[in-house]
Every structure is written in structure tokens, then in C-alpha cells.
Design a protein around this motif. Structure first.
Motif, PDB file in Angstrom:
ATOM      1  N   UNK A   1      44.525  47.909  34.332  1.00  0.00           N
ATOM      2  CA  UNK A   1      45.665  47.246  34.980  1.00  0.00           C
ATOM      3  C   UNK A   1      45.184  46.291  36.069  1.00  0.00           C
ATOM      4  N   UNK A   2      44.142  46.681  36.804  1.00  0.00           N
ATOM      5  CA  UNK A   2      43.580  45.754  37.804  1.00  0.00           C
ATOM      6  C   UNK A   2      43.155  44.450  37.136  1.00  0.00           C
ATOM      7  N   UNK A   3      42.495  44.587  35.999  1.00  0.00           N
ATOM      8  CA  UNK A   3      42.019  43.393  35.291  1.00  0.00           C
ATOM      9  C   UNK A   3      43.184  42.576  34.768  1.00  0.00           C
ATOM     10  N   UNK A   4      44.133  43.257  34.119  1.00  0.00           N
ATOM     11  CA  UNK A   4      45.259  42.569  33.488  1.00  0.00           C
ATOM     12  C   UNK A   4      46.100  41.798  34.499  1.00  0.00           C
ATOM     13  N   UNK A   5      46.267  42.358  35.699  1.00  0.00           N
ATOM     14  CA  UNK A   5      47.171  41.736  36.674  1.00  0.00           C
ATOM     15  C   UNK A   5      46.420  40.989  37.773  1.00  0.00           C
ATOM     16  N   UNK A   6      45.150  40.715  37.520  1.00  0.00           N
ATOM     17  CA  UNK A   6      44.396  39.861  38.449  1.00  0.00           C
ATOM     18  C   UNK A   6      44.121  40.505  39.795  1.00  0.00           C
ATOM     19  N   UNK A   7      44.053  41.820  39.821  1.00  0.00           N
ATOM     20  CA  UNK A   7      43.714  42.513  41.065  1.00  0.00           C
ATOM     21  C   UNK A   7      42.202  42.628  41.189  1.00  0.00           C
ATOM     22  N   UNK A   8      41.705  42.704  42.432  1.00  0.00           N
ATOM     23  CA  UNK A   8      40.275  42.899  42.657  1.00  0.00           C
ATOM     24  C   UNK A   8      39.827  44.228  42.041  1.00  0.00           C
ATOM     25  N   UNK A   9      38.610  44.275  41.481  1.00  0.00           N
ATOM     26  CA  UNK A   9      38.097  45.559  40.988  1.00  0.00           C
ATOM     27  C   UNK A   9      38.065  46.585  42.129  1.00  0.00           C
ATOM     28  N   UNK A  10      38.454  47.800  41.828  1.00  0.00           N
ATOM     29  CA  UNK A  10      38.441  48.916  42.790  1.00  0.00           C
ATOM     30  C   UNK A  10      39.364  48.695  43.995  1.00  0.00           C
ATOM     31  N   UNK A  11      40.376  47.845  43.845  1.00  0.00           N
ATOM     32  CA  UNK A  11      41.335  47.660  44.947  1.00  0.00           C
ATOM     33  C   UNK A  11      42.463  48.689  44.914  1.00  0.00           C
ATOM     34  N   UNK A  12      42.533  49.458  43.827  1.00  0.00           N
ATOM     35  CA  UNK A  12      43.577  50.485  43.706  1.00  0.00           C
ATOM     36  C   UNK A  12      42.907  51.853  43.721  1.00  0.00           C
ATOM     37  N   UNK A  13      43.326  52.719  44.639  1.00  0.00           N
ATOM     38  CA  UNK A  13      42.724  54.050  44.627  1.00  0.00           C
ATOM     39  C   UNK A  13      43.723  55.082  44.126  1.00  0.00           C
ATOM     40  N   UNK A  14      43.168  56.148  43.590  1.00  0.00           N
ATOM     41  CA  UNK A  14      43.971  57.186  42.943  1.00  0.00           C
ATOM     42  C   UNK A  14      44.156  58.366  43.888  1.00  0.00           C
ATOM     43  N   UNK A  15      45.411  58.713  44.135  1.00  0.00           N
ATOM     44  CA  UNK A  15      45.737  59.975  44.804  1.00  0.00           C
ATOM     45  C   UNK A  15      46.154  60.956  43.706  1.00  0.00           C
ATOM     46  N   UNK A  16      45.391  62.031  43.560  1.00  0.00           N
ATOM     47  CA  UNK A  16      45.734  63.052  42.558  1.00  0.00           C
ATOM     48  C   UNK A  16      46.769  63.986  43.172  1.00  0.00           C
ATOM     49  N   UNK A  17      47.968  64.009  42.590  1.00  0.00           N
ATOM     50  CA  UNK A  17      49.053  64.834  43.141  1.00  0.00           C
ATOM     51  C   UNK A  17      48.925  66.243  42.563  1.00  0.00           C
ATOM     52  N   UNK A  18      48.506  67.168  43.432  1.00  0.00           N
ATOM     53  CA  UNK A  18      48.090  68.495  42.960  1.00  0.00           C
ATOM     54  C   UNK A  18      49.125  69.583  43.217  1.00  0.00           C
ATOM     55  N   UNK A  19      50.357  69.183  43.521  1.00  0.00           N
ATOM     56  CA  UNK A  19      51.402  70.218  43.708  1.00  0.00           C
ATOM     57  C   UNK A  19      51.528  71.038  42.425  1.00  0.00           C
ATOM     58  N   UNK A  20      51.671  72.347  42.595  1.00  0.00           N
ATOM     59  CA  UNK A  20      51.812  73.232  41.440  1.00  0.00           C
ATOM     60  C   UNK A  20      50.502  73.586  40.766  1.00  0.00           C
ATOM     61  N   UNK A  21      49.388  73.002  41.235  1.00  0.00           N
ATOM     62  CA  UNK A  21      48.088  73.280  40.605  1.00  0.00           C
ATOM     63  C   UNK A  21      47.283  74.255  41.458  1.00  0.00           C
ATOM     64  N   UNK A  22      46.640  75.235  40.821  1.00  0.00           N
ATOM     65  CA  UNK A  22      45.843  76.199  41.584  1.00  0.00           C
ATOM     66  C   UNK A  22      44.510  75.588  42.026  1.00  0.00           C
ATOM     67  N   UNK A  23      43.887  76.211  43.033  1.00  0.00           N
ATOM     68  CA  UNK A  23      42.625  75.688  43.562  1.00  0.00           C
ATOM     69  C   UNK A  23      41.552  75.487  42.486  1.00  0.00           C
ATOM     70  N   UNK A  24      41.476  76.374  41.495  1.00  0.00           N
ATOM     71  CA  UNK A  24      40.411  76.243  40.485  1.00  0.00           C
ATOM     72  C   UNK A  24      40.541  74.935  39.713  1.00  0.00           C
ATOM     73  N   UNK A  25      41.774  74.512  39.451  1.00  0.00           N
ATOM     74  CA  UNK A  25      41.987  73.264  38.712  1.00  0.00           C
ATOM     75  C   UNK A  25      41.659  72.058  39.602  1.00  0.00           C
ATOM     76  N   UNK A  26      42.036  72.149  40.868  1.00  0.00           N
ATOM     77  CA  UNK A  26      41.709  71.069  41.804  1.00  0.00           C
ATOM     78  C   UNK A  26      40.182  70.947  41.931  1.00  0.00           C
ATOM     79  N   UNK A  27      39.523  72.094  41.943  1.00  0.00           N
ATOM     80  CA  UNK A  27      38.061  72.097  42.064  1.00  0.00           C
ATOM     81  C   UNK A  27      37.406  71.378  40.875  1.00  0.00           C
TER      82      UNK A  27
END
Ligand SMILES: *Cc1c(COP(=O)(O)O)cnc(C)c1O
Length: 223
Positions: free
Chosen positions: A16-42
Motif C-alpha cells: 500500500x505504501x508503494x501503491x499510494x506513493x508513500x515513503x517506504x517504512x512511513x507506516x508502522x504497525x500497532x498489533x492490537x492484542x486485546x483478547x490475546x493471551x501473553x503466549x500469543x503476544x510473545x
């Protein structure tokens, strides 16, 4: 095993960064871990993900304790109850859902002196739903000015969770209004736009998201 799903989401962000002309690595991912146990987050952390989002303080605290050996950053993305501000100010690195000044003041007063300023985003109600949290765009300039005056908070930008829209054009329209609200604040030090979930993060990237908040596309459906 959520590792392959994580890689798929990261590849979609890059595409999507490439397709929409955004700088590489300008979008960071927040992993939404609600409902997930610690082992899965690990597991996801072992695959390279370090930023996680949680909606409920009581759920987040034991998970943070169980993962304290890892160097993770934690974003609060839920409704902030007045009686939870002290613990939120102690435990989290970011709060993305500021929409009340009394809450902002409490978080400022309660941020421990030995921690850096709490990184904050203002939640904006871009779809004008009366039932939703978030500041109306018209109230944003004065609200932002008041938050900027709080020394233990560092205002970084804006966040939204618009009403779901099935078509891409409608998704983009809501995200464009958050980008416009940031532009209108006219403050180059505000460089963060947190918008887009599993259902619509590509539209958000098209409109300038710098953080996308993705849960189910990484972890699967919540039970
Ligand atoms: C749950 C949640 C998300 C993630 O939603 P998914 O559909 O699981 O990707 C993002 N932002 C906020 C504020 C949330 O509460």
C-alpha cells in the motif's frame, strides 16, 4: 501461530505504501492484542513486532507483567475511565484516545517522574456519530492547545475509528477528514495519524496513516 499472518499484514502495508506513493517504512504497525493471551503476544514479538495496543487496563496489566522481559511498547486505545488514569499513566507508553481535558490533566499529573512524557494522540469523531467518543473537529484547535500546555504529555497527532464503510471510497473519505484536521492544526511537530484497522488499513494508508491498528488480521477473530 500468528507469525505468517503478521508477515502478510506487513507485506500488505508495504504494498500500500508503494501503491499510494508513500515513503517506504512511513507506516508502522500497532498489533492490537486485546483478547490475546501473553503466549500469543510473545510469538508475535519473536517475529519482530514490538508495538502492541490494548483497550482495557485490567486485561492489559497482567499481560504486560508476563511480558516484562521483552522490550515492547504499549498503546492504550480504549475508553479512558477517570478512576483508571493513574495506572494508565504508569503502565503505558502511548495513549491514543484522549478526548477529555480533565482526563488529560490527570494523566499529566500522574505520569511518573522517572518515565518520559506520555505520548498522546487526540481521538477525533470524524463520522459525527453522537454515540461515539472523540472530539468534534471544530473543537480540536482549542483542545490541542490545552493539551500542549501539559508538560508530562507529549502531543503527537490524531487518531480515529470511523464507522465501518464497506466501500473503499467511503473508507478513504473518513480518513481524509482526519488528515485534513491534522493539516488545519498547522503544527509540523504533530506527525502521527493513527487510522485504519483490519477492515480498512489500506484506505487509511492511501490517506496518510502513519500508524495502522490491526488485530484480527494478525491474530484471527476474537472469541
Ligand atoms: C479492536 C480495535 C482495533 C483493531 O480492530 P481489528 O478489526 O481487530 O483489526 C483498532 N483500533 C481500536 C481502537 C480497537 O478498539
Amino acid at each position: 501461530m500468528a507469525g505468517p499472518e503478521l508477515r502478510t499484514v506487513l507485506a500488505r502495508i508495504e504494498a500500500a505504501e508503494r501503491l499510494y506513493g508513500r515513503q517506504p517504512a512511513s507506516v508502522s504497525l500497532l498489533a492490537v492484542s486485546k483478547g490475546q493471551p501473553p503466549a500469543v503476544i510473545r510469538e508475535i514479538a519473536a517475529a519482530g513486532q514490538s508495538a502492541f495496543g490494548e483497550n482495557y487496563l485490567q486485561e492489559a496489566q497482567p499481560k504486560m507483567a508476563a511480558l516484562a522481559d521483552l522490550n515492547l511498547s504499549w498503546h492504550f486505545i480504549g475508553r479512558i475511565q477517570r478512576n483508571k488514569t493513574r495506572e494508565i499513566a504508569r503502565s503505558f507508553d502511548w495513549v491514543q484516545t484522549l478526548d477529555r481535558l480533565d482526563i488529560a490533566q490527570r494523566l499529566c499529573d500522574q505520569r511518573p517522574a522517572d518515565r518520559p512524557a506520555l505520548q498522546c494522540l487526540l481521538e477525533v469523531n470524524v463520522s459525527g456519530e453522537a454515540s461515539k467518543g472523540g472530539i468534534l473537529p471544530t473543537a480540536l484547535p482549542s483542545f490541542a492547545a490545552a493539551v500542549r500546555a501539559l508538560p508530562r504529555l507529549q502531543l503527537r497527532g490524531l487518531m480515529c475509528l470511523p464507522a465501518p464503510s464497506v466501500d473503499f471510497v467511503g473508507q478513504r473519505r473518513a480518513f481524509a477528514s482526519l488528515r485534513q484536521a491534522l493539516d488545519e492544526l498547522g503544527d509540523p511537530s504533530l506527525d502521527v495519524l493513527s487510522m485504519g484497522t483490519s477492515a480498512d488499513f489500506e484506505a487509511a494508508i492511501a490517506e496518510g496513516a502513519t500508524i495502522v491498528r490491526v488485530g484480527t488480521a494478525i491474530f484471527g477473530a476474537r472469541s
